[in-house]
Design an enzyme around this catalytic site. Structure first.
Site, PDB file in Angstrom:
ATOM      1  N   SER A 283      40.993  52.462  44.993  1.00  0.00           N
ATOM      2  CA  SER A 283      41.721  51.250  45.315  1.00  0.00           C
ATOM      3  C   SER A 283      43.222  51.535  45.287  1.00  0.00           C
ATOM      4  O   SER A 283      43.697  52.400  46.004  1.00  0.00           O
ATOM      5  CB  SER A 283      41.333  50.130  44.339  1.00  0.00           C
ATOM      6  OG  SER A 283      41.809  48.882  44.796  1.00  0.00           O
TER       7      SER A 283
ATOM      8  N   GLU B  77      38.147  52.244  53.124  1.00  0.00           N
ATOM      9  CA  GLU B  77      37.510  51.075  52.511  1.00  0.00           C
ATOM     10  C   GLU B  77      38.595  50.047  52.228  1.00  0.00           C
ATOM     11  O   GLU B  77      39.771  50.370  52.203  1.00  0.00           O
ATOM     12  CB  GLU B  77      36.778  51.465  51.218  1.00  0.00           C
ATOM     13  CG  GLU B  77      37.667  51.959  50.095  1.00  0.00           C
ATOM     14  CD  GLU B  77      38.281  50.852  49.240  1.00  0.00           C
ATOM     15  OE1 GLU B  77      37.697  49.756  49.169  1.00  0.00           O
ATOM     16  OE2 GLU B  77      39.349  51.086  48.664  1.00  0.00           O
TER      17      GLU B  77
ATOM     18  N   HIS C 156      34.803  48.913  47.214  1.00  0.00           N
ATOM     19  CA  HIS C 156      34.765  47.886  46.170  1.00  0.00           C
ATOM     20  C   HIS C 156      33.396  47.232  46.045  1.00  0.00           C
ATOM     21  O   HIS C 156      33.257  46.007  46.078  1.00  0.00           O
ATOM     22  CB  HIS C 156      35.834  46.826  46.456  1.00  0.00           C
ATOM     23  CG  HIS C 156      37.218  47.273  46.169  1.00  0.00           C
ATOM     24  ND1 HIS C 156      37.906  48.153  46.987  1.00  0.00           N
ATOM     25  CD2 HIS C 156      38.061  46.967  45.148  1.00  0.00           C
ATOM     26  CE1 HIS C 156      39.120  48.345  46.483  1.00  0.00           C
ATOM     27  NE2 HIS C 156      39.234  47.652  45.379  1.00  0.00           N
TER      28      HIS C 156
END
Length: 306
Positions: A110, A203, A273
């Site tokens: 992330s 992502e 996630h």
């Protein structure tokens, strides 16, 4: 690309929060796994219990933690507690001299994508994988095991079913990538990565669909897509739309962005996630095989490119 030494039982790892603040009670089970199941010792960063507005302490506290762990020769890996936002604020404060001389694993995803990309430019492998806050989430057991395998030097060998959007082919190259928003955020900085000849994985979470399109256009216009060896599209979770709908899914947006290129592409790979966030060793040379009967990602060592 330099691969840090595989962990062995009895080694010491540092635990740190480089971005948003952490509820320390929530990461106690992760610490127990690292110590009792993996057989490792831990050093806890001050940032794990520090708070400064939304951050895990001030930039100075978080940077000092990270610097100490990078420089300590007894610490063999550094695992992030969580993401959120804030790690890119630290990168220009850090002296990577000792780290370059004595590489060690750095783990996160992330927001931590910025750190992993910066390390990639130092010619050292890192690990895009689950973080302390998420170690015990339901459905994440195998994702956690993939992290353990990478850290302990076990070979990479992933297989997933085929997807109707996939573009067939075989590619060999270094794995790079992570969070789409962070990859566009670092363009033009000294953490920006050269994607030429590499296998990019993407992502994201919580973005508007038009924003996914905007970021893909930014990657395309900045030349990040045209010379890829291959593309792995991971989870795009909890996406939002405007009242006037954008009209395409995230996968369709990405399919359009790379339609003119000939490299293999696979969709819905378990990275991102979601609990099924498999560990991806950034900088590792791998072979991506996309066929009608499935997708394989394997270490390139001892694997012929057919």
């Amino acid at each position: 690309m330099i691969q840090p030494k595989a962990l062995q039982k009895g080694d010491t790892v540092g635990l740190v929060a480089l971005a948003c603040k952490v509820d320390f009670e929530l990461i106690k089970p992760a610490i127990e796994v690292i110590e009792k199941v993996w057989g490792l010792n831990v050093v806890l960063g001050t940032s794990l219990t520090s708070k400064y507005h939304q951050f895990a302490g001030t930039d100075e506290i978080r940077a000092r933690d990270f610097q100490m762990m990078l420089d300590d020769p007894n610490i063999k890996a550094i695992i992030s507690a969580r993401g959120g936002y804030g790690s890119s604020r630290l990168l220009d404060r850090i002296d990577f001299t000792q780290f370059i001389q004595h590489p060690k694993w750095v783990v996160g995803f992330s927001d931590i994508t910025a750190v992993l990309c910066h390390i990639h430019n130092l010619n050292i492998e890192s690990v895009h994988a689950t973080m302390l806050k998420l170690f015990m989430q339901d459905g994440g057991e195998y994702a956690l095991e993939t992290l353990r395998k990478v850290l302990f030097g076990e070979p990479l060998a992933y297989h997933i079913p085929a997807n109707a959007l996939n573009k067939m082919g075989i590619a060999k190259g270094q794995l790079v990538g992570g969070n789409l928003a962070m990859l566009t955020h670092i363009i033009g900085s000294n953490s920006d990565i050269d994607t030429t000849g590499k296998i990019l994985f993407l992502e994201d979470v919580g973005e508007y669909l038009y924003s996914i399109d905007r970021m893909m256009i930014q990657l395309k216009r900045s030349g990040k897509l045209k010379s890829l060896a291959g593309l792995i599209v991971g989870h795009f979770s909890d996406l939002e739309d405007n009242e006037v709908q954008f009209g395409k899914t995230a996968n369709q947006i990405i399919e359009d962005a790379v339609a003119e290129y000939n490299f293999p592409v696979c969709y819905d790979f378990p990275v991102g996630h979601e609990p099924t966030n498999w560990a991806m060793p950034c900088g590792r040379e791998v072979i991506l095989t996309v066929e009608n009967n499935g997708v394989w990602v394997k270490d390139a060592v001892n694997e012929p490119l057919i």
